[in-house]
Scaffold this active site. Structure first.
Site, PDB file in Angstrom:
ATOM      1  N   LYS A 171       0.937  -1.143  -0.082  1.00 52.42           N
ATOM      2  CA  LYS A 171      -0.209  -0.084   0.125  1.00 52.42           C
ATOM      3  C   LYS A 171       0.734   1.245  -0.092  1.00 52.42           C
ATOM      4  CE  LYS A 171      -3.919   1.807   2.437  1.00 52.42           C
ATOM      5  NZ  LYS A 171      -4.898   1.837   3.565  1.00 52.42           N
ATOM      6  N   GLU A 177      10.119  -5.349   3.964  1.00 50.59           N
ATOM      7  CA  GLU A 177      10.351  -6.785   3.599  1.00 50.59           C
ATOM      8  C   GLU A 177      10.169  -6.895   2.113  1.00 50.59           C
ATOM      9  OE1 GLU A 177       9.130  -7.131   7.762  1.00 50.59           O
ATOM     10  OE2 GLU A 177       8.601  -6.028   6.147  1.00 50.59           O
ATOM     11  N   GLY A 232      -4.940  -2.989   4.756  1.00 49.20           N
ATOM     12  CA  GLY A 232      -4.480  -4.176   4.127  1.00 49.20           C
ATOM     13  C   GLY A 232      -4.978  -5.565   4.324  1.00 49.20           C
ATOM     14  N   ARG A 233      -5.406  -5.939   5.625  1.00 46.64           N
ATOM     15  CA  ARG A 233      -6.092  -7.110   5.734  1.00 46.64           C
ATOM     16  C   ARG A 233      -7.369  -7.293   4.937  1.00 46.64           C
ATOM     17  NH1 ARG A 233      -5.485  -3.968   9.844  1.00 46.64           N
ATOM     18  NH2 ARG A 233      -7.074  -3.069  11.337  1.00 46.64           N
ATOM     19  N   GLU A 318      -5.223  -8.279  14.651  1.00 46.26           N
ATOM     20  CA  GLU A 318      -4.680  -7.094  14.169  1.00 46.26           C
ATOM     21  C   GLU A 318      -5.847  -5.943  14.304  1.00 46.26           C
ATOM     22  OE1 GLU A 318      -1.276  -6.108  11.240  1.00 46.26           O
ATOM     23  OE2 GLU A 318      -2.976  -5.576   9.882  1.00 46.26           O
ATOM     24  N   HIS A 348      -5.648 -34.607  16.083  1.00 48.12           N
ATOM     25  CA  HIS A 348      -4.480 -35.455  16.557  1.00 48.12           C
ATOM     26  C   HIS A 348      -3.445 -34.561  17.046  1.00 48.12           C
ATOM     27  CE1 HIS A 348      -6.102 -39.519  14.761  1.00 48.12           C
ATOM     28  NE2 HIS A 348      -6.664 -38.263  13.901  1.00 48.12           N
ATOM     29  N   LYS A 460       9.018  -1.846  14.209  1.00 48.32           N
ATOM     30  CA  LYS A 460       9.542  -1.542  13.021  1.00 48.32           C
ATOM     31  C   LYS A 460      10.384  -0.258  13.315  1.00 48.32           C
ATOM     32  CE  LYS A 460       5.684  -3.007  10.117  1.00 48.32           C
ATOM     33  NZ  LYS A 460       4.787  -2.269   9.163  1.00 48.32           N
TER      34      LYS A 460
END
Length: 501
Positions: A171, A177, A232-233, A318, A348, A460
């Site tokens: 965005k 990253e 973003g999410r 978030e 399991h 950050k």
């Protein structure tokens, strides 16, 4: 006595053929009436109306949260500060469709993004790969998110550079990253003999910062816009979802949007008592009030949805992992910890804790009525899968008595049962939108802003001086205002030639 003995069926609710069964929540008629009254008292109906009307409900950033516009296939005008956003959204649809028709001979697509720029499209690509009869265009779709070069190396070892396309999704176009991984992929293209013209032709971007994308070297015609009113999410419905259209065709992408739009219309128009996102939110709120739960699990009994809990973790934690409300006051409740994985594998793994642990952890059991393959064994296998899903919910709710304490199941462990008629693009979109709207509802009930995420920024900021100290290779770093004593000692450990024997 059965856990259901005091309940007044029916506990079934439905929307767009998705069925929600709340029978094992342990909430009686009076309990539901109280919950709906509390929802109205918190002005939930007004919140829903404001959400879809483009009001600035993201109060900390003074902007709307209007991801629903991205799947508004009817193009009904949606105004933000007096301007209809739908022409711009429709133009992106047109460009996505044109790109799908344009790409020929592409063997590999490297989608570079992290967080919300990664989870949604990755989940969709993985889930739709299991849909019987859905035609794929056969490209290898790679998702590059982690700054760890192991993921980068694994992708570049498989991709064919001269027939690879790169989609950079950020965005802000400043996410560390993403930009570092993008630079590494561009260097790989160059080292593989691609000319500058070929590299430019291979690069695409999805961003709100068009200027930064152009500075990086992306041709303006290859940049798809992103708007600040999309978190973003919540962005898979935008051009962030390009991989879905590129791999399975634009019509499949439209079906994905259509499923989400159908749930939006239900959420917007259904009364609270019949509103699936609202009912799911209230059931979780009830368990917080009654059992002080700190976690809940989402268990999809469909291998195709194994990525769903990871997507949901970001969506819920978030959005609603906050300690203060919209007014800066401490909150009574916020997001529980979210976890899960595909059933019956999960049985399991950690179901022992669900059945006999001291913590009460509500569960959303998610099932698909139709088998997810056309194998000859599919019907028999699917029957066993569904029987396990139903049996686990029954055992958790009713429990079991025994003379041996080790064999006692306390029971009264709440769960929802969510049933999709099938898993295709439409119902995948509907499922994701159902949980998006449930998350927004919980935020409204808790008076939390679900559409900002200030808590992700501080780490950050601190990483920058730490990275600089690591780059110095000095093993005598001292603590200061930015680096505390413990971290300084760890930097010195990393910068030394220490290797454990």
């Amino acid at each position: 006595m059965s856990y259901l003995s005091h309940l007044n069926p029916p506990n079934l609710h439905s929307a767009v053929e998705i069925v929600l069964d709340t029978a094992y929540q342990g909430i009686d008629t009076q309990g539901w009436e109280k919950l709906f009254a509390e929802a109205r008292q918190s002005q939930l109906e007004q919140f829903i109306a404001d959400l879809f009307a483009g009001k600035h409900i993201n109060n900390s950033e003074d902007r709307p949260a209007l991801h629903s516009a991205l799947r508004n296939l009817t193009k009904t005008p949606i105004l933000i500060d007096g301007k209809d956003v739908m022409p711009a959204v429709a133009d992106v649809w047109r460009r996505i469709e044109a790109l799908c028709n344009k790409w020929v001979g592409v063997t590999d697509v490297i989608h570079i993004g992290i967080g919300g720029s990664d989870f949604g499209p990755r989940l969709a690509i993985e889930a739709l790969a299991h849909v019987p009869g859905l035609q794929s265009r056969g490209m290898r779709m790679h998702f590059l998110a982690n700054i760890d070069t192991a993921e980068l190396a694994r992708i570049l070892a498989r991709a064919q550079p001269h027939s690879t396309r790169v989609v950079i999704v950020s965005k802000s176009f400043t996410t560390l990253e993403t930009t570092m991984n993008a630079k590494a992929v561009v260097a790989w293209l160059k080292d593989s003999g691609c000319t500058q013209s070929q590299i430019t032709h291979a690069l695409y971007a999805v961003t709100a910062n068009i200027h930064a994308a152009k500075d990086f070297g992306v041709d303006e015609d290859n940049i798809f816009p992103f708007w600040d009113w999309v978190g973003g999410r919540y962005s898979v419905w935008s051009a962030v979802g390009l991989p879905i259209a590129l791999q399975y065709g634009f019509e499949t992408f439209k079906q994905f949007l259509a499923g989400a739009e159908a749930i939006d219309l239900h959420f917007k128009n259904a009364p609270l008592e019949k509103n699936l996102p609202v009912i799911m939110a209230l059931s979780l709120l009830y368990q917080q009030e009654k059992h002080h739960i700190k976690a809940y699990a989402a268990i999809p009994y469909a291998d195709a949805l194994d990525w769903f809990p990871k997507w949901l973790q970001q969506l819920d934690m978030e959005s609603n992992g906050k300690s203060v409300d919209r007014n800066g006051k401490p909150v009574k409740h916020s997001s529980p910890v979210v976890f899960g994985s595909a059933g019956s594998n999960a049985q399991h793994s950690y179901f022992q804790l669900f059945h006999q642990g001291t913590e009460i952890i509500p569960i959303d059991f998610i099932a698909v009525r139709d088998p997810m393959s056309d194998r000859p064994e599919a019907v028999a296998h699917h029957r066993i899968l569904l029987s396990n899903c139903l049996a686990q919910a029954q055992a958790l709710a009713n429990g079991k008595t025994a003379s041996n304490p080790n064999d006692v199941y306390p029971g009264k462990r709440p769960s929802n049962f969510l049933l999709l008629p099938k898993l295709n693009a439409f119902y995948l979109g509907a499922l994701l939108a159902l949980y998006e709207n449930r998350t927004a509802t919980l935020g409204a009930l808790w008076n939390i802003n679900s559409f900002d995420q200030p808590g992700v920024e501080y780490g950050k900021v601190l990483a920058k001086p730490i990275e600089k100290a690591l780059a110095s290779h000095q093993s005598d770093i001292q603590s200061n205002a930015e680096i505390d004593a413990v971290t300084a000692a760890r930097i010195n450990l990393l910068n030394s030639n220490y290797s454990p024997s």
